[in-house]
Design a protein around this motif. Sequence first.
Motif, short mmCIF file in Angstrom:
data_model
loop_
_atom_site.label_atom_id
_atom_site.label_comp_id
_atom_site.label_asym_id
_atom_site.label_seq_id
_atom_site.Cartn_x
_atom_site.Cartn_y
_atom_site.Cartn_z
N ILE A 26 -18.91 -4.16 -5.25
CA ILE A 26 -17.14 -4.43 -4.89
C ILE A 26 -16.19 -6.14 -5.51
N ASN A 27 -15.81 -5.74 -6.13
CA ASN A 27 -15.56 -7.80 -7.24
C ASN A 27 -14.13 -7.10 -6.27
N TRP A 28 -13.79 -8.55 -5.31
CA TRP A 28 -12.22 -8.76 -4.20
C TRP A 28 -11.18 -9.91 -5.42
N PHE A 29 -10.53 -9.33 -4.76
CA PHE A 29 -9.68 -10.33 -5.33
C PHE A 29 -9.49 -11.00 -4.70
N GLY A 30 -8.56 -12.65 -4.11
CA GLY A 30 -8.89 -13.91 -4.10
C GLY A 30 -8.19 -13.53 -2.70
N ILE A 31 -8.79 -14.02 -2.06
CA ILE A 31 -9.20 -14.30 -0.08
C ILE A 31 -8.20 -15.59 0.30
N SER A 32 -7.23 -15.19 1.48
CA SER A 32 -6.82 -15.75 2.39
C SER A 32 -7.60 -17.57 2.63
N SER A 33 -6.82 -18.45 2.01
CA SER A 33 -7.10 -19.47 3.17
C SER A 33 -7.79 -19.42 4.90
N GLN A 34 -7.03 -18.61 5.15
CA GLN A 34 -7.43 -18.93 6.74
C GLN A 34 -8.23 -17.26 7.01
N ALA A 35 -8.57 -17.13 6.26
CA ALA A 35 -9.41 -15.84 6.85
C ALA A 35 -10.89 -15.96 6.52
N VAL A 36 -11.75 -16.11 7.76
CA VAL A 36 -13.04 -16.12 8.34
C VAL A 36 -14.03 -14.39 7.76
N LYS A 37 -13.70 -13.55 8.11
CA LYS A 37 -14.88 -12.73 7.88
C LYS A 37 -13.94 -11.41 6.78
N VAL A 38 -14.74 -10.30 6.67
CA VAL A 38 -13.79 -9.64 6.16
C VAL A 38 -14.89 -8.47 6.99
N GLU A 39 -14.20 -6.70 7.09
CA GLU A 39 -14.34 -6.22 7.50
C GLU A 39 -14.54 -4.88 6.99
N ILE A 40 -15.59 -4.52 6.66
CA ILE A 40 -15.64 -2.59 5.48
C ILE A 40 -15.71 -1.75 7.15
N VAL A 41 -15.13 -0.56 6.43
CA VAL A 41 -14.46 0.73 7.53
C VAL A 41 -15.10 1.54 6.46
#
Length: 177
Positions: free
Chosen positions: A162-177
């Motif tokens: 998976i190639n993601w677009f940019g991420i918020s500076s506040q994000a600490v993790k990504v949860e995939i369901v």
Amino acid sequence: MNFKKYVFQSLYLVLTILAINLLSSCGKQDDSYKEFLAGGEKVYTGRADGLLAYSGNGRVLLSWLLVSDPKITKCKVFWNNKTDSSVVSVQKTSNVDTVKVTLNNLIEGAYTFQVYTYDNAGHSSIKSEVIGTVYGNTYAASIANRPINNATYNATTKKVLINWFGISSQAVKVEIV
């Protein structure tokens, strides 16, 4: 000869002005601090050092160091213009002590927290101050999913890339369901 006279007169004028300024600016030596000693000497305890605020959902964690003063026995945390507070008993050791306080059940928003230390005689420190943010339902509703740029599946290895677009500076993790 005129030039020497001009230099001498100019030098005399400058020295006269400096002497007048020096004499007129002098006052009594104790004038600068006398007003601060009215009512006796003021004793302060050591202040909370390195105060930090860690944001949470309906809560905030405050953390600070007690570095120098072995007489400190409690700390008070104030917020909402000192209308709300929490008292923390501490037992100071000979080392640098870390104090952590979690304040729960706070309404979502930004807060200014002030921390004072106290000894058994009632002496307090000067304030330490930090701004902290408490998150809640409004913040949670504003969070957007992280968009996927592209995804590929390899049937041989049975792996997904998976190639993601940019991420918020506040994000600490990504949860995939």
